[in-house]
Design a protein around this motif. Structure first.
Motif, short mmCIF file in Angstrom:
data_model
loop_
_atom_site.label_atom_id
_atom_site.label_comp_id
_atom_site.label_asym_id
_atom_site.label_seq_id
_atom_site.Cartn_x
_atom_site.Cartn_y
_atom_site.Cartn_z
N MET A 73 -6.66 -17.10 32.54
CA MET A 73 -5.74 -16.22 31.71
C MET A 73 -4.20 -16.57 31.96
N THR A 74 -3.61 -16.77 30.94
CA THR A 74 -2.22 -17.14 30.96
C THR A 74 -1.24 -15.88 30.61
N THR A 75 -0.44 -15.46 31.31
CA THR A 75 0.50 -14.38 30.97
C THR A 75 1.76 -14.68 30.52
N LEU A 76 2.57 -13.77 30.12
CA LEU A 76 3.88 -14.34 29.44
C LEU A 76 4.76 -14.59 30.67
N ALA A 77 4.65 -13.96 31.72
CA ALA A 77 5.42 -14.55 32.97
C ALA A 77 4.89 -15.89 33.32
N ASP A 78 3.73 -16.61 33.07
CA ASP A 78 3.59 -17.88 33.46
C ASP A 78 4.20 -18.93 32.42
N ILE A 79 4.57 -18.39 31.37
CA ILE A 79 4.95 -19.39 30.31
C ILE A 79 6.61 -19.29 30.15
N ALA A 80 7.14 -17.78 30.45
CA ALA A 80 8.72 -17.83 30.25
C ALA A 80 9.26 -18.11 31.36
N THR A 81 10.53 -18.51 31.12
CA THR A 81 11.37 -18.69 32.52
C THR A 81 11.68 -17.59 33.09
N LYS A 82 12.10 -16.51 32.26
CA LYS A 82 12.43 -15.15 32.74
C LYS A 82 12.10 -14.31 31.72
N VAL A 83 11.49 -12.92 32.00
CA VAL A 83 11.31 -11.90 31.03
C VAL A 83 12.11 -10.63 31.93
N ARG A 84 13.16 -10.05 31.23
CA ARG A 84 13.87 -9.15 31.80
C ARG A 84 14.04 -8.04 30.73
N SER A 85 14.35 -6.76 31.22
CA SER A 85 14.81 -5.74 30.49
C SER A 85 15.88 -5.00 31.00
N LYS A 86 16.82 -4.26 30.09
CA LYS A 86 18.14 -3.71 30.58
C LYS A 86 18.31 -2.72 29.30
N ASN A 87 19.41 -2.01 29.96
CA ASN A 87 20.19 -1.10 29.10
C ASN A 87 20.93 -1.77 28.06
N ALA A 88 21.05 -1.25 27.00
CA ALA A 88 21.71 -1.80 25.80
C ALA A 88 22.62 -0.58 25.33
N GLY A 89 23.30 0.06 26.33
CA GLY A 89 24.00 1.42 26.21
C GLY A 89 22.95 2.50 26.62
#
Length: 99
Positions: free
Chosen positions: A1-17
């Protein structure tokens, strides 16, 4: 099983206001970017985040190999009901999705 974290260099979330969250999925190259874009459909991401798909905005930034989603925060930043002041913990929800 491959997750998004395994493929992507970075997955982040943050405020946009204080009223919006943004999710950035950084990929190392075009191949990874195309695979992530195909796997992370708007309906699927909305279901994972438990939001209305119409509220979710999707941006494919091919020049940077970045897929971005933005949505209204479930709670206004800083209110008593807000459990994540910076919006950073939401990234884990996407990072764990199968690709």
């Amino acid at each position: 099983m491959t997750t998004l974290a395994d493929i992507a260099t970075k997955v982040r979330s943050k405020n946009a206001g204080p009223f919006w969250l943004t999710f950035d999925i950084f990929c190392a190259g075009e191949d990874e970017f195309q695979k992530v874009c195909a796997a992370m459909g708007t309906q699927r991401v909305a279901a994972a985040l438990q939001v209305d798909p119409d509220a979710l905005k999707r941006f494919e930034i091919a020049d940077l190999n970045v897929l971005k989603f933005s949505l209204p925060r479930p709670q206004i930043q800083g209110t008593r009901q807000d459990r994540d002041m910076h919006g950073a913990s939401f990234a884990n929800i996407l990072a764990e999705l199968d690709v």
